[in-house]
Scaffold this active site. Structure first.
Site, short mmCIF file in Angstrom:
data_model
loop_
_atom_site.label_atom_id
_atom_site.label_comp_id
_atom_site.label_asym_id
_atom_site.label_seq_id
_atom_site.Cartn_x
_atom_site.Cartn_y
_atom_site.Cartn_z
N THR A 273 0.78 -1.32 0.10
CA THR A 273 -0.06 0.02 -0.03
C THR A 273 0.88 1.32 -0.05
O THR A 273 0.34 2.27 -0.28
CB THR A 273 -0.87 -0.07 1.12
OG1 THR A 273 -0.08 0.04 2.19
CG2 THR A 273 -1.82 -1.03 1.06
N CYS B 272 2.92 2.32 9.53
CA CYS B 272 1.70 2.25 10.57
C CYS B 272 2.48 2.15 11.94
O CYS B 272 3.54 1.54 12.09
CB CYS B 272 0.55 1.23 10.36
SG CYS B 272 -0.30 1.28 8.69
N CYS C 192 -2.38 -0.14 14.77
CA CYS C 192 -3.16 0.32 13.65
C CYS C 192 -4.19 -0.48 13.58
O CYS C 192 -4.08 -1.78 13.53
CB CYS C 192 -2.33 0.30 12.45
SG CYS C 192 -3.25 1.17 11.24
N ARG D 53 4.72 6.44 3.18
CA ARG D 53 4.34 7.48 3.64
C ARG D 53 3.26 7.15 4.84
O ARG D 53 2.94 6.01 5.04
CB ARG D 53 3.04 8.15 2.83
CG ARG D 53 3.63 8.41 1.42
CD ARG D 53 4.53 9.66 1.80
NE ARG D 53 5.10 10.02 0.16
CZ ARG D 53 6.27 9.45 -0.36
NH1 ARG D 53 7.06 8.77 0.77
NH2 ARG D 53 6.94 10.12 -1.24
N CYS E 289 0.50 6.58 7.88
CA CYS E 289 -0.98 6.13 7.73
C CYS E 289 -1.66 7.11 8.33
O CYS E 289 -1.55 8.06 9.36
CB CYS E 289 -1.03 4.90 8.48
SG CYS E 289 -2.69 4.40 8.68
N CYS F 249 -4.02 5.67 11.66
CA CYS F 249 -3.22 5.43 12.82
C CYS F 249 -2.29 6.57 13.32
O CYS F 249 -2.03 6.48 14.43
CB CYS F 249 -2.59 4.18 12.95
SG CYS F 249 -1.02 3.99 12.06
N ASP G 264 24.73 3.89 48.88
CA ASP G 264 23.91 4.76 49.30
C ASP G 264 23.14 4.15 50.50
O ASP G 264 22.55 3.08 50.52
CB ASP G 264 22.67 4.89 48.38
CG ASP G 264 21.57 6.12 48.81
OD1 ASP G 264 21.76 7.24 48.43
OD2 ASP G 264 20.68 5.69 49.44
#
Length: 491
Positions: free
Chosen positions: A33, A37, A41, A66, A68, A71, A439
């Site tokens: 696609t 994501c 998602c 690119r 999504c 989401c 400590d």
């Protein structure tokens, strides 16, 4: 470039189960696609052959993907890896998040890290899948998305606040990363804030940002720590909020930090809008917002001695620092006295030498500290020596410094021992694997839990808690006997 700690099958299972615990820890690129994501998602899980996993959004961008729009994978907590690891890539990412590339360029970034820009680019490209320019570009795009959703700033103000040098560069980057315009992204991001409260943002008239974290989150414990150590004149703290000034590259910011759902609500008045990125980076460090609490709690609770403590206080975080110099001097001045006494001394130092609601700088302490500081002459001389070294540039305690080098620089200063160096590494660097076995309160807490209560034996025993010994330290501090007075040398 896949995550070095999770196999493909593990990452794919997290993606198929929509496991929000892994949001921000890796990116799922769906090449059929052309989008990437977050693991949670809600879209139908893609087939394994179409998926590739990346460690950063920039690597996904470099692969031609690119973000999504459903989401919004950049509206998540940051990767815990940058504090967990101490390698060059992790240290570079801490500086990139702080906006160093925007201020000083790649050459300035590489100089801070002590390498040539060519070597730095080669290492980041090999380990993270993108070079410093691409990583900084992705960070600017994410900052812009947050500001578009969170504020009423104009598009041009958002562009410069996020670190872009021109409106054209801003528009081109938003189009390339999100395949939309800034105005369309603003509407989309605000819809996404309602759909994904884990990364939600507020939109009042002031600059107000909601900084997300992974649950569980012991924010109440951190606020208690800050309230117990608040210094009159520079801080106002309650069990749910902290107000103070913060030095940023462009000037002094006034901030109010409040506990919110799944994170911190940060309201700020900035000297310059370009300080948004460093402000966010420093507040995230202050509250340890990028920690992977589920992994930490799972590891520590496997030791029966710590299991009850982890169950009582899930999501323990490390109290961080927004100003290295201030944290160091407050630690040095407050050692060997109670927290209440330390607050009184710190307030007097602020009253006499502070300005703009800030703790005095190293330069001011070096010049005038002798007239204000009280106590044994050797300790005062030690504090003044450290102040002079920082003011002259001989002592540099940058957040990108490797932890061993950071602690070695401190221990080399007269009057600073391993406890102070380790405590500073824990708070300033957010280092996850510090055990302060010397400590007193840590050893008392260990004794309460039936653990070794001598420094040598506790150090040896604590090896089983690596790489989360800093968080184990916090549990031991919380487990101290009630009758033991809390000391300024112990959080």
């Amino acid at each position: 470039m896949p995550s070095p700690t999770l196999s493909f099958d593990e990452q794919y299972r997290a993606l198929c189960s929509r496991d929000a615990r892994f949001d921000g820890q890796f990116i799922a690129g769906v090449h059929s696609t052309g989008i990437y994501c977050r693991p949670s998602c809600p879209a139908v899980a893609p087939k394994p052959r179409n998926v590739r996993f990346y460690r950063t959004a920039a690597a996904a961008h470099e692969a031609g993907l690119r973000a999504c729009k459903r989401c919004q994978p950049d509206a998540v907590p940051g990767s815990p890896e940058w504090n967990l690891n101490d390698d060059l890539a992790s240290r570079a990412m801490r500086l990139i998040a702080d906006g160093v590339v925007e201020r000083d360029g790649v050459e300035g970034l590489s100089t801070r890290l002590g390498y040539t820009s060519r070597h730095l680019t080669r290492v980041l490209s090999a380990e993270l899948g993108a070079g410093p320019l691409a990583l900084a570009r992705a960070h600017r795009a994410q900052a812009a998305r947050t500001l578009l959703a969170a504020t009423e700033l104009s598009i041009s103000d958002v562009a410069f606040a996020a670190g872009f040098s021109s409106i054209r560069q801003f528009n081109d980057t938003i189009q390339a990363v999100y395949e939309t315009t800034p105005s369309q992204l603003r509407a989309l991001a605000r819809r996404g804030a309602a759909a994904h409260p884990h990364g939600a943002v507020e939109r009042p008239s002031a600059l107000t940002l909601r900084l997300p974290t992974r649950p569980p989150f012991d924010g109440a414990g951190l606020m208690t720590f800050f309230a117990n150590h608040a210094v009159a004149g520079i801080e106002t703290a309650t069990d749910t909020s902290l107000e103070r000034a913060i030095r940023l590259p462009g000037g002094v910011a006034r901030v109010r930090l409040e506990l919110g759902d799944h994170g911190i609500l940060c309201t700020a008045q900035l000297a310059t809008i370009s300080d948004v990125a460093p402000l966010v980076a420093r507040v995230r460090r202050l509250f340890d917002l990028d920690a992977d609490s589920l992994a930490i709690d799972r590891a520590l609770s496997s030791d029966p001695a710590l299991a009850d403590s982890v169950a009582r206080v899930p999501g323990m975080r490390l109290p961080g620092s927004v100003d290295t110099e201030e944290t160091l001097f407050r630690t040095l001045i407050g050692q060997q006295i109670s927290v209440a006494a330390a607050r009184t001394v710190h307030a007097r130092v602020v009253e006499e030498l502070g300005s703009d609601g800030l703790f005095p700088s190293a330069a001011v302490l070096a010049a005038s500290g002798a007239q204000v500081l009280r106590g044994p002459a050797t300790r005062v001389a030690s504090i003044l020596g450290v102040a002079e070294a920082i003011a002259s540039g001989d002592l540099d305690l940058d957040v990108s410094t490797p932890v061993n080098e950071f602690t070695a620089k401190l221990v080399a200063m007269p009057g600073i021992g391993p406890w102070t160096a380790g405590y500073m590494a824990m708070r300033v660097l957010g280092n996850s694997d510090i055990m302060l076995s010397s400590d007193l309160v840590v050893r008392q807490g260990a004794g309460e839990l039936g653990l070794p209560d001598t420094a040598k034996a506790l150090t040896e025993y604590s090896r089983r808690w690596a790489p989360w010994r800093s968080y184990a330290c916090m549990h031991l501090w919380r487990s101290r006997p009630v009758q033991v007075e809390r000391k300024a040398t112990s959080p």
